[in-house]
Design a protein around this motif. Structure first.
Motif, PDB file in Angstrom:
ATOM      1  N   ALA A 164    -100.046 -64.478 -77.929  1.00  0.00           N
ATOM      2  CA  ALA A 164    -100.474 -63.378 -78.808  1.00  0.00           C
ATOM      3  C   ALA A 164    -101.748 -62.738 -78.295  1.00  0.00           C
ATOM      4  N   ALA A 165    -102.653 -63.571 -77.748  1.00  0.00           N
ATOM      5  CA  ALA A 165    -103.907 -63.015 -77.241  1.00  0.00           C
ATOM      6  C   ALA A 165    -103.684 -62.142 -76.018  1.00  0.00           C
ATOM      7  N   ASP A 166    -102.671 -62.501 -75.221  1.00  0.00           N
ATOM      8  CA  ASP A 166    -102.391 -61.729 -74.002  1.00  0.00           C
ATOM      9  C   ASP A 166    -101.626 -60.450 -74.295  1.00  0.00           C
ATOM     10  N   ARG A 167    -101.056 -60.320 -75.514  1.00  0.00           N
ATOM     11  CA  ARG A 167    -100.286 -59.137 -75.852  1.00  0.00           C
ATOM     12  C   ARG A 167    -101.232 -57.943 -75.992  1.00  0.00           C
ATOM     13  N   PRO A 168    -100.929 -56.805 -75.383  1.00  0.00           N
ATOM     14  CA  PRO A 168    -101.819 -55.634 -75.494  1.00  0.00           C
ATOM     15  C   PRO A 168    -101.954 -55.192 -76.955  1.00  0.00           C
ATOM     16  N   LEU A 193    -107.996 -56.856 -86.039  1.00  0.00           N
ATOM     17  CA  LEU A 193    -106.831 -56.016 -86.270  1.00  0.00           C
ATOM     18  C   LEU A 193    -105.953 -55.984 -85.029  1.00  0.00           C
ATOM     19  N   SER A 194    -104.672 -56.256 -85.202  1.00  0.00           N
ATOM     20  CA  SER A 194    -103.753 -56.328 -84.065  1.00  0.00           C
ATOM     21  C   SER A 194    -102.674 -55.271 -84.234  1.00  0.00           C
TER      22      SER A 194
END
Length: 250
Positions: A36-40, A77-78
């Motif tokens: 999830a952290a690597d997802r833009p 916020l993602s």
């Protein structure tokens, strides 16, 4: 030796599958978090910048100095990065000067909308009291001056042109430097009860008759007051047309 017979219908117990070890579960969570952290994701700074630029542009023509600061956007916020230009707007069509929230939306392949809280400072040159003014004072040009103020902090209509306030009457005591507003000023009393006035009678400029009178009421420009004609002793009604002047019709 005889062995005990197993009762019919009773299945032999199956071995239980080993449950995942706590360390294995933790490893799965870490892998998911890393993915999830690597997802833009959409930059929160870009959302704040879009909201600030939108309000600053909307207010730039009306006010001399404008500063907008975005507040309260959650850094966690993602959102999927927008593949189209960000669009900012004011919810419910509010006045930009009073907008406390700006919407920012993406109209790309994965649309979304977020709301950004803002703080606004809009400064302009407005008229203020050049010295302490007492209630009832008639404003002169020397009584007012111009100063930069944040107009969001001024309650009511403010002034920029001295001609709009000179001759007006102060309704309450004003401190030096206090902005002048419509609620603090009123038209002056041009005719005071008991004072001598000039009564004008006639239609148009061709015929005009004047006589001495005494005001029976206070009156401002355009108001109707009762006056006593000192020559005839008759009480009549007229309209205030100037300082110490009342016009009556016939």
């Amino acid at each position: 030796m005889a062995t005990a017979a197993r009762p019919r219908g009773t299945a032999s117990p199956r071995p239980r599958a080993p449950s995942p070890r706590p360390c294995a579960l933790l490893l799965l969570l870490l892998i998911g978090s890393a993915a999830a952290a690597d997802r833009p994701r959409q930059s929160p700074e870009a959302l704040e910048a879009a909201a600030e630029a939108f309000l600053e542009e909307a207010l730039a023509e009306a006010y001399e100095e404008v500063e907008v600061t975005a507040r309260g956007l959650d850094g966690r916020l993602s959102l999927r990065p927008c593949n189209a230009p960000l669009e900012a707007f004011i919810p419910h069509g509010r006045d930009p000067l009073r907008a406390s929230t700006v919407g920012v939306r993406c109209t790309g392949e994965a649309p979304w909308t977020v709301y950004v809280r803002t703080e606004i400072e809009a400064r302009s040159s407005v008229l203020v009291a050049a010295r302490p003014l007492q209630r009832g004072a008639r404003l002169r040009r020397s009584d007012v001056s111009a100063a930069m103020r944040d107009v969001r902090r001024i309650h009511g209509q403010w002034y920029t042109d001295p001609q709009e306030v000179v001759g007006q009457q102060v309704r309450r005591r004003l401190r030096q430097g206090e902005p002048l507003t419509a609620s603090q000023l009123e038209a002056p009393v041009l005719v005071e009860r008991g004072e001598r006035v000039l009564i004008e009678a006639g239609r148009g400029a061709a015929i005009r008759i004047t006589s001495r009178g005494r005001a029976l009421d206070d009156g401002r420009q355009g108001e109707r007051v009762r006056v006593e004609n000192l020559d005839s002793g008759q009480e009549i009604e007229g309209r205030v047309i100037g300082e110490g002047r009342v016009r009556v019709g016939f």
